[in-house]
Design a protein around this motif. Structure first.
Motif, short mmCIF file in Angstrom:
data_model
loop_
_atom_site.label_atom_id
_atom_site.label_comp_id
_atom_site.label_asym_id
_atom_site.label_seq_id
_atom_site.Cartn_x
_atom_site.Cartn_y
_atom_site.Cartn_z
N UNK A 450 0.45 -1.24 -0.14
CA UNK A 450 0.11 0.32 -0.06
C UNK A 450 0.94 1.49 -0.15
N UNK A 451 0.22 2.51 0.22
CA UNK A 451 0.99 4.03 0.00
C UNK A 451 1.75 4.20 1.40
N UNK A 452 1.31 3.21 2.41
CA UNK A 452 2.00 3.74 3.85
C UNK A 452 3.11 2.88 3.78
N UNK A 453 3.17 1.56 2.92
CA UNK A 453 4.24 1.23 3.32
C UNK A 453 5.01 2.05 2.04
N UNK A 454 4.50 2.36 1.23
CA UNK A 454 5.98 2.61 -0.07
C UNK A 454 6.66 3.57 0.91
N UNK A 455 6.03 4.54 1.81
CA UNK A 455 6.15 5.74 2.44
C UNK A 455 7.16 4.98 3.55
N UNK A 456 6.91 4.41 3.90
CA UNK A 456 8.09 3.84 4.74
C UNK A 456 9.26 3.16 4.72
N UNK A 457 9.35 2.75 3.44
CA UNK A 457 10.24 2.38 2.65
C UNK A 457 11.50 3.63 1.79
N UNK A 458 11.04 4.54 2.05
CA UNK A 458 12.12 5.60 1.10
C UNK A 458 12.31 5.95 2.42
N UNK A 459 11.15 6.55 3.23
CA UNK A 459 11.93 7.01 5.11
C UNK A 459 13.36 5.82 5.71
N UNK A 460 13.21 5.11 5.40
CA UNK A 460 14.07 4.18 6.44
C UNK A 460 15.13 3.98 5.66
N UNK A 461 15.17 3.61 4.32
CA UNK A 461 16.06 4.16 3.04
C UNK A 461 17.68 5.47 4.00
#
Lengths: 553, 218
Positions: A450-461
């Motif tokens: 989902x969209x929330x998931x993708x935002x987390x990926x970017x923040x973590x990277x």
């Protein structure tokens, strides 16, 4: 309270496993030779499907109380000195390699990434991180409006966390996040990768801590000290890293339980008239057999548990056992697990020391200023060469440039994030048309982010890059991956919301339990092994108490 | 056991002078020694690939791993053995057949691309022509290629090829990785710390900081 290493002798009174191991790396062959063996026609008190984190813990707890138990596993009863190697490619047989189909907009590779086979389950090849979940994980829906609330609170699980942390045992610094706590063993020394994490985190003001890892730091019972050889993901030949094979199975055998390996369970037997489970159908040495039991506990993990329930359909449960509400196989979760590596002129040699060294849970909780809900954790990883080559390939290198980048291996440090991807009903396991060699339909696993998931990926990277650059990296590279599996038969307060209760008892069939990672309603940003064991230990305790020492009739 | 891979790039060659992983075999446990020794011994016979597929697979893997002269790690023999024994990874994409069939289909498709572009089978194209055919597949990314998603074919090829190549002690020598570590373990962990049997990198400068612009990617 901080206990000093060596002060865990009291654990022996409730779980003698570490003292039943030989005083050197290896197997207690006498214990296995003397193992009790039941007949298929013996109506045992409990048959367990799967000897991983959940199944083995349940077995050990109830065998201690005198229950007659058979635990089946599709894979072998490992003899680490013979079956495991200090080698990456040679460890392929540790994984569940039977065919499975993956689909969805973000298909999740299985096998080596997240699926074990054989006694000890995935904990044989997990890295060894054993963080607790945070109290917020048990109420994400009421607190953050996402995910689901558990049918019990963190506080209900806390004593079981403490018990399991002692039994593994877990080593680490005092833990400041979630419910602050200490660990029974002091933190391990760190290698190059851990040093880089600590250095970079300090420079950017991120709190990082050594641990928590289920690797004994000092002798525990007869189990030896870690030798920092770095092959944790290939099965610990040293017996320093915890897996149920050495932490719970020996004690279960000593208390009269039977582990029946190489036994693939194909159906749970159910009597439609009484509405109760009667045992399990399984295949061993090519023969179809049936083990009778007064109670069945399925602990096959998030792919195989739903697959088995769906394949056990009867006239009464035409869509699969416990599936009247179309919940079996749904809400399977994986964590987004991007790995970011940084290049240093110094030699990091991340293959030395266990891959799990240092972690940070500073970004675990929902940040009110961030556009997304929930969070992520960051940990050292330390891929060995074959896995590292995937990182290099993912940057577009091949041929001469692949070889050249690979020859630079000793200069790279590598971190991994665990992002809390949210549970979604469409992320599910179903039965495929394709069949395995037993004639059983294989699992079809569909997964989409989902969209929330993708935002987390970017923040973590971004955080991982910050830490690496602060430590002096002049170049970084990131690979997108997934880690862990949970959910697929989640627990809930009521049967229209979940497959099992908080005690792991299925709502539909009173003597059918699910005691593995498939019952988790949310996953946090924590590696799930410790929580799966704690849930199974809690279920065992509740079962024993509720039935006054025996299974319900 | 003293053979060395002839790494093409002059900057990378010889980064770990004298480093010889296999010379440490006496410190490995028996089970591990056996699996590594098998890789150093005679490679298994080709059982799965047809002769044409074998030729294509060899040309492809020579390109993927830049092995253009002997001695080579016998990558195609190792891949063939896995496919013959159905030693897959425990999953396949819904829109792809299982690995053995996917290898057959993708090798045939690669050959077809070469015939269309150069009127020759892939293995008869010169190295530059082969690289062009391969790079065109890489460039398709998530797009379709002969009924499959290009990046999934790429993942299949590179996964099998790299698993075979980087399981070999010659490759470990080239990257400074000492291989098996049981029962000896490591005593000197930490940045810039070496065991007596490890060899320091003789050319520690980031390859991306050296020289010509076309060296970033193939």
């Amino acid at each position: 309270m901080r206990l000093l290493p060596g002060s865990l002798d009291h654990v022996r009174e409730r779980n003698e496993s570490a003292w039943l191991m030989p005083p050197h790396p290896g197997t207690n062959h006498q214990l296995r030779h003397d193992m009790r063996r039941f007949e298929d026609d013996d109506e045992v008190d409990l048959v367990i499907v799967g000897c991983g984190a959940g199944g083995s813990t349940l077995m050990q707890r109830l065998a201690r109380l005198g229950w007659r138990i058979v635990a089946l596993d599709a894979g072998p009863f490992w003899e680490p000195e013979r079956d495991w190697v200090s080698d990456e490619a040679g460890s392929h047989h540790l994984y569940w390699n039977d065919p499975r189909v993956i689909a969805g907009s973000d298909p999740v590779p299985l096998g080596s990434n997240n699926s074990g086979r054989g006694v000890g389950g995935s904990m044989v090849h997990y890295a060894g991180y054993t963080p607790r979940f945070h109290p917020s994980d048990f109420r994400t829906y009421s607190q953050d409006g996402v995910g689901a609330d558990w049918p019990f609170a963190y506080e209900d699980l806390r004593p079981y966390y403490q018990d399991i942390e002692e039994e593994l045992p877990v080593a680490g610094e005092d833990w400041p996040w979630g419910d602050p706590h200490s660990y029974p063993h002091s933190p391990h020394p760190v290698g190059g990768n851990g040093e880089i994490f600590l250095e970079g985190a300090r420079k950017v003001g991120i709190t990082a801590k050594v641990g928590p890892v289920a690797i004994s730091n000092g002798r525990f019972g007869n189990r030896p000290h870690c030798i920092y050889r770095g092959f944790c993901l290939q099965g610990c030949k040293v017996d320093a890293k915890a897996s149920p094979l050495i932490t719970h199975i020996p004690d279960a055998l000593a208390h009269g339980a039977e582990v029946r390996a190489d036994s693939m369970v194909t159906r749970v037997g159910v009597d439609d008239r009484t509405g109760r489970a009667t045992g399990v159908h399984y295949v061993r040495r090519g023969r179809e057999r049936f083990q009778r039991a007064r109670m069945v506990a399925v602990a096959g993990y998030s792919i195989e548990t739903p697959r088995l329930l769906l394949n056990s359909a009867t006239e009464r449960w035409p869509n699969g056992l416990c599936n009247d509400h179309d919940l079996v196989g749904r809400y399977v979760m994986v964590q987004g697990a991007p790995q970011t590596a940084g290049r240093f002129d110094r030699e990091i040699r991340m293959y030395k020391a266990p891959p799990p060294e240092v972690s940070s849970e500073q970004f675990y909780e929902t940040d009110p200023k961030a556009p997304y809900q929930r969070g992520f954790s960051i940990q050292t990883v330390s891929p060995l060469p074959i896995t590292w080559s995937e990182h290099v390939i993912a940057q577009g290198h091949w041929g001469a440039s692949l070889r050249e980048y690979m020859s630079d291996y000793v200069h790279w440090a590598c971190f991994g994030a665990l992002c809390e991807f949210l549970p979604r009903p469409e992320n599910r396991v179903t039965l495929d048309e394709e069949k395995d060699r037993h004639g059983m339909p294989i699992a079809h696993f569909s997964y989409s982010q989902g969209e929330n998931d993708q935002q987390l990926l970017q923040a973590a990277q971004q955080k991982m890059e910050e830490i690496l650059h602060a430590a002096g990296a002049d170049e970084t590279m990131t690979i997108q991956r997934f880690a862990h599996l949970v959910g697929g038969a989640r627990m809930a307060a009521t049967e229209d919301k979940g497959v099992v209760s908080g005690d792991c008892q299925s709502f539909a069939i009173p003597n059918l339990y699910l005691t593995d990672g498939s019952v988790l309603p949310t996953q946090g940003s924590a590696n799930p092994a410790l929580t799966i064991m704690a849930i199974a230990a809690r279920a065992a305790s509740r079962l024993a108490r509720g039935a006054r020492g025996g299974p319900p009739r | 056991m003293n053979q060395k891979l002839p790494l093409q790039d002059p900057n990378a060659r010889g980064r770990f002078p004298g480093f010889d992983t296999a010379s440490q075999a006496e410190y490995w446990d028996m089970a591990t020694k056996a699996v590594v020794a098998e890789r150093l011994g005679m490679p298994p016979n080709i059982r799965f690939f047809t002769r044409e597929e074998e030729a294509t697979a060899n040309a492809l893997c020579d390109q993927l791993l830049d092995q253009q002269e002997d001695p080579r790690v016998p990558v195609v023999h190792l891949i063939d053995a896995r496919l013959a024994e159905k030693q897959y990874d425990g999953w396949h994409y819904e829109d792809m057949p299982e690995d053995a069939e996917a290898w057959k289909q993708s090798l045939a498709a690669l050959d077809q691309d070469s015939r269309e572009a150069w009127s020759r089978p892939f293995h008869e194209c010169d190295l530059g022509e082969q690289r062009g055919v391969i790079q065109a597949i890489v460039d398709r990314g998530s797009g379709e290629w002969h009924g499959m998603i290009a990046k999934r074919v790429w993942s299949l090829w590179t996964r099998y090829a790299c698993s075979a190549f980087y399981s070999h002690p010659w490759a470990w020598d080239e990257i400074g990785f000492p291989g098996p570590a049981f029962p000896r373990g490591y005593k000197n962990i930490g940045v810039d710390k070496l065991e007596p049997f490890e060899v320091r990198d003789a050319k520690p400068v980031d390859p991306t900081r050296i020289g010509d612009a076309d060296r970033g990617k193939s």
